[in-house]
Design a protein around this motif. Structure first.
Motif, short mmCIF file in Angstrom:
data_model
loop_
_atom_site.label_atom_id
_atom_site.label_comp_id
_atom_site.label_asym_id
_atom_site.label_seq_id
_atom_site.Cartn_x
_atom_site.Cartn_y
_atom_site.Cartn_z
N MET A 79 0.84 -1.16 0.00
CA MET A 79 0.00 0.00 0.00
C MET A 79 0.90 1.23 0.00
N GLU A 80 0.53 2.17 -0.85
CA GLU A 80 1.28 3.41 -0.93
C GLU A 80 0.34 4.58 -0.69
N TYR A 81 0.84 5.61 -0.05
CA TYR A 81 0.08 6.82 0.21
C TYR A 81 0.77 7.99 -0.49
N PHE A 82 -0.05 8.86 -1.06
CA PHE A 82 0.45 10.04 -1.74
C PHE A 82 -0.27 11.26 -1.20
N PHE A 83 0.47 12.33 -1.07
CA PHE A 83 -0.13 13.57 -0.58
C PHE A 83 -0.65 14.45 -1.71
N HIS A 84 -0.17 14.17 -2.93
CA HIS A 84 -0.57 14.96 -4.09
C HIS A 84 -0.98 14.02 -5.22
N ASP A 130 1.71 13.05 -7.81
CA ASP A 130 2.67 12.00 -7.42
C ASP A 130 2.10 10.62 -7.72
N ALA A 131 0.82 10.42 -7.46
CA ALA A 131 0.19 9.13 -7.74
C ALA A 131 0.12 8.88 -9.24
N TYR A 165 -0.60 5.27 -11.19
CA TYR A 165 -1.90 4.98 -10.59
C TYR A 165 -2.94 5.83 -11.28
N CYS A 185 -9.47 7.56 -8.70
CA CYS A 185 -10.68 6.83 -8.35
C CYS A 185 -11.80 7.25 -9.30
#
Length: 138
Positions: free
Chosen positions: A1-6, A9-10, A15, A18
């Motif tokens: 699992m990866e988290y992105f703040f912007h 970046d995703a 990615y 949604c």
């Protein structure tokens, strides 16, 4: 699992956004149902002179007739039939003021199948008959 703040970046990490919440759109309040309503409005405005049923319209936009009726009424305050009649009567008013066609010709030109439907819809929308409307404009 990866988290992105912007979002950027995703996207750079391959990615996709949604499809439900659509964070990639600049609109703060994305409403996919508004696109359906806009599509129906454009269809009816451009092809008002054709014979439309709720089923034909719903098949054109790809949702059920009951859902379309509810959705359209919630967004516009009118049913698709009422919206179509408004468009037809506005066009009929223009043709009446133009003066080149009689009432029956206008009735068929704007998409009504029977003069009685035309007269009833015209009176309901404008509060007068086509003849009285034409007289009051001169």
């Amino acid at each position: 699992m990866e988290y992105f703040f912007h979002i950027e970046d995703a996207l750079c990490s391959n990615y996709r956004p949604c499809k439900r919440c659509r964070p990639d759109l600049l609109q703060a309040n994305y409403e996919p149902t508004q696109e359906v309503v806009d599509q129906v409005q454009q269809l009816l405005e451009s092809k008002y002179d054709q014979s439309w049923t709720l089923e034909k319209i719903s098949n054109h936009v790809g949702i059920s007739a009951c859902h379309l009726q509810r959705l359209f009424k919630n967004k516009t305050g009118l049913s698709p039939r009422q919206y179509l009649n408004q468009i037809r009567i506005q066009r009929a008013e223009q043709l009446l003021l133009n003066g080149e066609m009689n009432n029956v010709e206008i009735c068929y030109a704007v998409g009504f199948r029977e003069p009685n439907q035309f007269y009833a819809a015209f009176r309901k929308e404008t509060g007068s008959s086509p003849l009285n409307f034409k007289r009051s404009q001169y």
